[in-house]
Design an enzyme around this catalytic site. Structure first.
Site, short mmCIF file in Angstrom:
data_model
loop_
_atom_site.label_atom_id
_atom_site.label_comp_id
_atom_site.label_asym_id
_atom_site.label_seq_id
_atom_site.Cartn_x
_atom_site.Cartn_y
_atom_site.Cartn_z
N HIS A 12 0.34 -4.49 8.21
CA HIS A 12 -0.05 -4.21 6.82
C HIS A 12 -0.60 -5.46 6.13
O HIS A 12 -1.32 -5.35 5.14
CB HIS A 12 1.16 -3.73 6.02
N GLU B 259 6.27 -3.69 3.34
CA GLU B 259 5.38 -4.77 3.72
C GLU B 259 5.09 -5.80 2.64
O GLU B 259 4.04 -6.44 2.67
CB GLU B 259 4.05 -4.15 4.19
N ASN B 260 5.99 -6.02 1.67
CA ASN B 260 5.75 -6.99 0.60
C ASN B 260 5.13 -8.27 1.16
O ASN B 260 5.57 -8.78 2.19
CB ASN B 260 7.07 -7.36 -0.06
N HIS C 114 4.31 -2.61 12.53
CA HIS C 114 3.68 -1.85 11.45
C HIS C 114 3.65 -2.67 10.16
O HIS C 114 2.59 -2.83 9.53
CB HIS C 114 4.45 -0.54 11.24
N GLU C 115 4.79 -3.20 9.77
CA GLU C 115 4.84 -3.95 8.50
C GLU C 115 3.99 -5.21 8.60
O GLU C 115 3.29 -5.57 7.66
CB GLU C 115 6.28 -4.31 8.12
N GLU D 179 7.05 -0.41 -4.04
CA GLU D 179 6.16 0.69 -3.74
C GLU D 179 6.93 1.99 -3.98
O GLU D 179 8.09 2.08 -3.57
CB GLU D 179 5.68 0.64 -2.28
N GLU E 80 -1.93 3.45 5.26
CA GLU E 80 -0.86 3.95 6.13
C GLU E 80 -1.40 4.55 7.43
O GLU E 80 -0.91 4.25 8.51
CB GLU E 80 0.03 4.96 5.39
N GLY F 186 12.10 3.02 5.86
CA GLY F 186 12.36 2.17 7.02
C GLY F 186 12.19 0.69 6.68
O GLY F 186 13.05 -0.12 7.01
N1 0A1 Z 1 4.82 1.15 2.83
C1 0A1 Z 1 5.99 1.27 3.63
C2 0A1 Z 1 6.81 2.47 3.38
C3 0A1 Z 1 7.50 2.58 2.07
C4 0A1 Z 1 7.01 3.46 1.15
C5 0A1 Z 1 7.68 3.70 -0.03
C6 0A1 Z 1 8.85 3.02 -0.23
O1 0A1 Z 1 9.56 3.26 -1.37
C7 0A1 Z 1 9.27 4.39 -2.07
C8 0A1 Z 1 9.34 2.11 0.68
C9 0A1 Z 1 8.64 1.89 1.84
C10 0A1 Z 1 5.56 1.43 5.07
O2 0A1 Z 1 4.59 2.11 5.36
O3 0A1 Z 1 6.24 0.93 5.93
ZN ZN Z 2 3.10 1.56 6.29
#
Ligand code: 0A1
Ligand code: ZN
Length: 901
Positions: free
Chosen positions: A328, A291-292, A324-325, A147, A347, A288
């Site tokens: 998701h 959420e793969n 949170h993760e 992401e 988000e 942080g």
């Molecule tokens: N989706 C993740 C946050 C996240 C966003 C971008 C990243 O790389 C650019 C990495 C993690 C979350 O909301 O926790």
């Molecule tokens: Zn998130």
């Protein structure tokens, strides 16, 4: 072309190439969204992990998108920093004339009308990847971050969230280098090639997903295992992977995961949908956590915890981020986003869900206070500064710049407002409809809102403006009482100030929760003139100006407005100091009771700041101290809540309240003065709190014990504010006897502001004890960076040359430079501009290899126009120096240009 590709392989700064290609970075607009010309149904990846030349063979089943407006005969795939080896189309190898490459894409000419198969082999260089996007190596572990647009750095692809495919991933690697091989989904095969010392693992993910949710990991990791049985009785394996030696620091993370899974079943009816849920902790990560699907990757600071190494705040953050993760999985993964403009759809909603989780598990009032603190500290300044953007932005240059407090925190507030308006039960019913209707979809904010409107029969047309209008609405309310008619008129006006690119604002639909307190502090019954009753104390402000007439009001009331912070607005009310004291003592809404204390303190702090600036002494603050004492002595209030009440507004809060022509030194002096006043006035209360709240027995990270420690440590810190020797000695003794990291850090946080022996020896002792622990040592860096000593910039400069510091490690940058820039207002804004220069230098250097981190760090300048003129000039010089650089990344270019605009 080949020379170009070689260079690309050895650089990480793809944005730099982008600039070289197009001269100026392009802006992407929401209004230009069009569906993809092609869809990809399946992806088979065959990956041979190698530190400097990882080979990725990708087989794609592609077909024209029936929803696309046009049917071109070429296919354009995204790709960055890849070395192309070969391309096969329907089994036939393409000659170089069959495709064209640029720095950012690969165009395949003459593709068939119908479905076809494409096989592409590329190489990438994980070792050289210091941007930490795509496939990279951290302490010998291979891991990915896709992401928002990292998948294109692994293979050529339609790297956009509305292209959903089923993935099979075969990973192969040297067995010793990477005994563990992980990817999304379920493990379907493993094996080894004894002669070559390699082994392989095949993973299959049955759920279609966009490329940004792809993940793979390889390395010498150890596994901590547990299981969870879902509501319908399915057993799910839970695996947390960490570096060897860290296994005993995973128990809390595992516990948090199980709590999250259970909560999502109970509160939202959401079950997990694979046989296995995996988390991998790595030490170098831009954010942080991520959420793969089925394979979350975490910054290890949000996994690893032992009482001796992690504070209560760390434990709480681990619990919240794991939740949170995990959440998701439904809000983000099963229902994903159509395009990156819809980021708040996953988000904002997921932050709302994790806040609710924490409220249900811990204290709702304390959680609300800390969420609102966060919103006001980070989002309000964003909304009021040069980087303001709507919760759903209408344009961007670099999407990575939009993982912001506005999208996350304000986005969550929008979900909360909806829940406030429709009620919790109806909100749940609407969420059920959303999941049922959009499971497997790449959805939009409109899809979400349509489900709420339909399921709850609510008109949300005007509410939609919250998604497109930037800026924090300013609400002014005044209450007048007519004793003869027993009516109270509440007049409310709303204005949203202009923000960059949006000068004209429309009135918003604002839910305002309120109460009217009678003379004994109880809530009076609420009756509006035009309706007989109002539900849950909620009124709806829709116009620029509105008056609400309450009838049958038996005595002059004190209004408690915006209870629970029912909308993300700035509120001004005509309350006297007596009213604030009354609310501090009586408000049945615990959030507003806390807010009254903060508002009261802010009055003293702003006037003391003005006094110091004029060279005068401030007026006494004993009225505030007495009001505080009443709350502190109220044993019916939980310790964690009382700790929040005892924390004075921060220097940033005071600056925001003053609004312009800010002198951080006077604010700092004013705050120290008020702390000392409270300390003197409440000395014996504070000593009492310190003594009573020593948590007996072994450390527990649960909310109750953590609350006691919070109250005790807040008292400890306030007691030291007068500089009295005995109180300072208490802090040193607290450090020496502390048995857990929470208490150690609480005392160090006080000592860092004091010069001399006790402070130095505590920091030396801490270093000696923890120099081999990369997470704990970050705390040592951060606390020194936050010191209010005049020499803070020099100290940070020296620490930046420390052997344990590295600009390549995001956690180190955040601990030292980030803490200095964002949490040391006097140091960063030192009048000679040394703080600005130091941060600007770091930003420029980091930008050559990690644009996400450099751009985020520069965000510290977002409020520079609020400063007094001399500091503004110094800040502007630093910003201009950055803007004049030729080779800025797209990320940094966008932030510096907007900040200066
Ligand atoms: N989706 C993740 C946050 C996240 C966003 C971008 C990243 O790389 C650019 C990495 C993690 C979350 O909301 O926790
Ligand atoms: Zn998130």
């Amino acid at each position: 072309m080949e020379t170009g590709s070689k260079q690309r392989l050895h650089t990480n700064n793809s944005a730099l190439y982008y600039l070289m290609d197009d001269l100026s970075p392009q802006t992407i607009y929401l209004k230009d969204y069009t569906p993809s010309d092609y869809l990809i149904d399946t992806v088979s990846l065959d990956v041979n992990l190698h530190p400097t030349a990882t080979r990725v063979r990708s087989r794609l089943e592609v077909r024209p998108n029936p929803a696309a407006a046009r049917r071109p005969s070429t296919l354009v795939l995204d790709g960055e920093a890849l070395k192309l080896d070969e391309v096969y189309l329907d089994g036939r190898k393409l000659s170089v004339s069959g495709y064209t490459r640029t720095e950012n894409d690969l165009t395949i000419h003459s593709v068939p009308d119908g479905p076809f198969e494409l096989e592409i082999t590329t190489y990438c260089n994980p070792e050289a990847n210091k941007a930490l996007s795509g496939l990279y190596r951290t302490r010998d572990i291979f891991c990915t971050q896709c992401e928002a647009q990292g998948f294109r750095r692994i293979t050529y692809f339609l790297d956009r969230p509305d292209v959903l495919a089923r993935y099979t991933t075969r990973l192969q690697a040297d067995k010793e280098m990477a005994p563990v091989l992980l990817a999304n989904g379920n493990l379907i095969e493993t094996g080894q090639n004894d002669h070559s010392g390699t082994h392989f693992a095949v993973w299959e993910d049955p759920h279609p997903k966009p490329g940004y949710l792809f993940a793979m990991v390889g390395g010498a990791l150890v596994r901590v295992a547990d299981t969870f049985t879902t509501l319908s009785g399915r057993k799910v394996d839970l695996h947390i992977y960490v570096e060897p030696g860290e296994e005993n620091r995973c128990a809390w993370a595992m516990e948090s995961l199980k709590r999250s899974m259970k909560w999502d079943e109970e509160r939202f009816g959401r079950e997990y949908d694979l046989d296995m849920f995996m988390i991998v902790a790595v030490s170098d990560f831009n954010m942080g956590a991520m959420e793969n699907k089925g394979l979350n990757v975490f910054n290890d600071k949000l996994i690893l915890a032992r009482p001796e190494t992690a504070t209560d705040a760390d434990y709480a953050a681990i619990e919240a981020v794991i939740a949170h993760e995990y959440f998701h999985n439904w809000t983000g993964n099963r229902v994903t986003c159509r395009d990156w403009f819809q980021l708040c759809l996953k988000e904002g909603l997921t932050v709302y869900r994790d806040q609710e989780f924490t409220s249900d598990l811990r204290s709702r009032a304390v959680e609300r206070i800390s969420d609102v603190r966060m919103l006001k500290t980070h989002q309000f300044p964003e909304d009021g500064g040069p980087l303001a953007h709507p919760v759903r932005p209408q344009s961007y240059i670099e999407i990575n710049n939009f993982y912001t407090a506005t999208v996350y925190e304000k986005g969550a507030e929008l979900c909360r407002m909806i829940e406030t308006m429709v009620g919790r039960k109806s909100f749940r019913a609407a969420m059920d409809l959303y999941f049922e209707r959009h499971d497997g979809d790449a959805a939009t904010v409109e899809d979400f809102i349509a489900c709420i409107a339909e399921a709850t029969q609510t008109d949300l047309d005007q509410f939609m403006r919250w998604y497109s209008q930037a800026g924090t609405p300013e609400i002014v309310a005044s209450l007048s009482y007519n004793a003869r008619d027993k009516v109270a008129d509440l007049s409310i006006s709303q204005v949203t100030p202009a923000t960059p690119g949006q000068t004209k604002k429309q009135p918003l639909h604002i839910p305002i929760k309120l109460g009217l307190l009678g003379p004994n502090g109880d809530d009076l019954p609420l009756r509006l003139e035009d309706e007989s009753n109002i539900t849950n104390g909620l009124i709806h402000l829709r116009d620029a100006e509105q008056t609400f007439r309450f009838t049958d009001v038996s005595s002059p009331p004190v209004p408690s407005l915006l209870r629970g912070f029912s909308a993300p607005v700035k509120l001004t009310v005509n309350l006297s100091e007596r009213d604030l004291e009354f609310l501090m003592a009586n408000d049945s809404d615990l959030f507003n009771r806390w807010q009254a204390g903060q508002s009261y303190a802010l009055r003293f702090l702003t006037s003391a700041t003005a006094a110091f600036r004029k060279g005068e002494e401030p007026a006494a603050a004993s009225a505030y101290a007495s009001a505080l004492a009443a709350t502190l002595r109220d044993e019916t209030l939980e310790p964690a809540y009382r700790a929040e009440v005892l924390k004075l507004p921060s220097e940033t809060d005071v600056a925001r309240e003053i609004g312009s022509n800010i002198d951080p030194d006077s604010i700092h002096r004013a705050r120290e003065w008020l702390r000392a006043e409270v300390s003197r006035e409440l000395h014996s209360d504070l000593v009492g709190l310190y003594e009573i709240n020593a948590a007996p027995g072994p450390y527990s990270p649960e909310a109750e014990d953590a609350g006691k420690r919070a109250l005790r440590n807040t008292a400890l810190s306030l007691l030291a504010a007068t500089g009295d020797e005995r109180d300072v000695m208490r802090v040193s003794a607290h450090y020496d006897t502390a048995k857990n990291m929470t208490d150690k850090i609480a005392s160090l946080a006080v000592l860092t502001h004091l010069e001399g022996k006790p402070s130095e020896s505590a920091f030396d002792d801490f270093f000696e004890q923890w120099k081999d622990d990369h997470l704990v040592i970050d705390k040592w860096f951060a606390l020194q960076a936050m010191s209010s000593h005049g020499a803070a910039p020099e100290r940070v400069e020296t620490l930046s040359k420390h052997p344990l510091f590295s600009l390549k490690a995001p956690n180190k940058v955040r601990a030292l430079i980030g803490a200095f820039a964002n949490m040391n207002p006097t140091g960063f804004n030192r009048a000679d501009g040394a703080g600005y220069k130091l941060v600007a230098d770091a930003v420029l250097e980091i930008d050559t290899f990690n644009p996400q981190i450099s751009a985020r760090l520069l965000g510290a300048f977002k409020s520079w126009r609020m400063l007094e003129p001399a500091r503004q000039e110094k800040a502007e010089t630093a910003l201009k120096r950055i803007s004049l650089y030729d080779n800025l990344s797209r990320d940094l270019f966008e932030i510096v240009t907007k900040t200066l605009d």
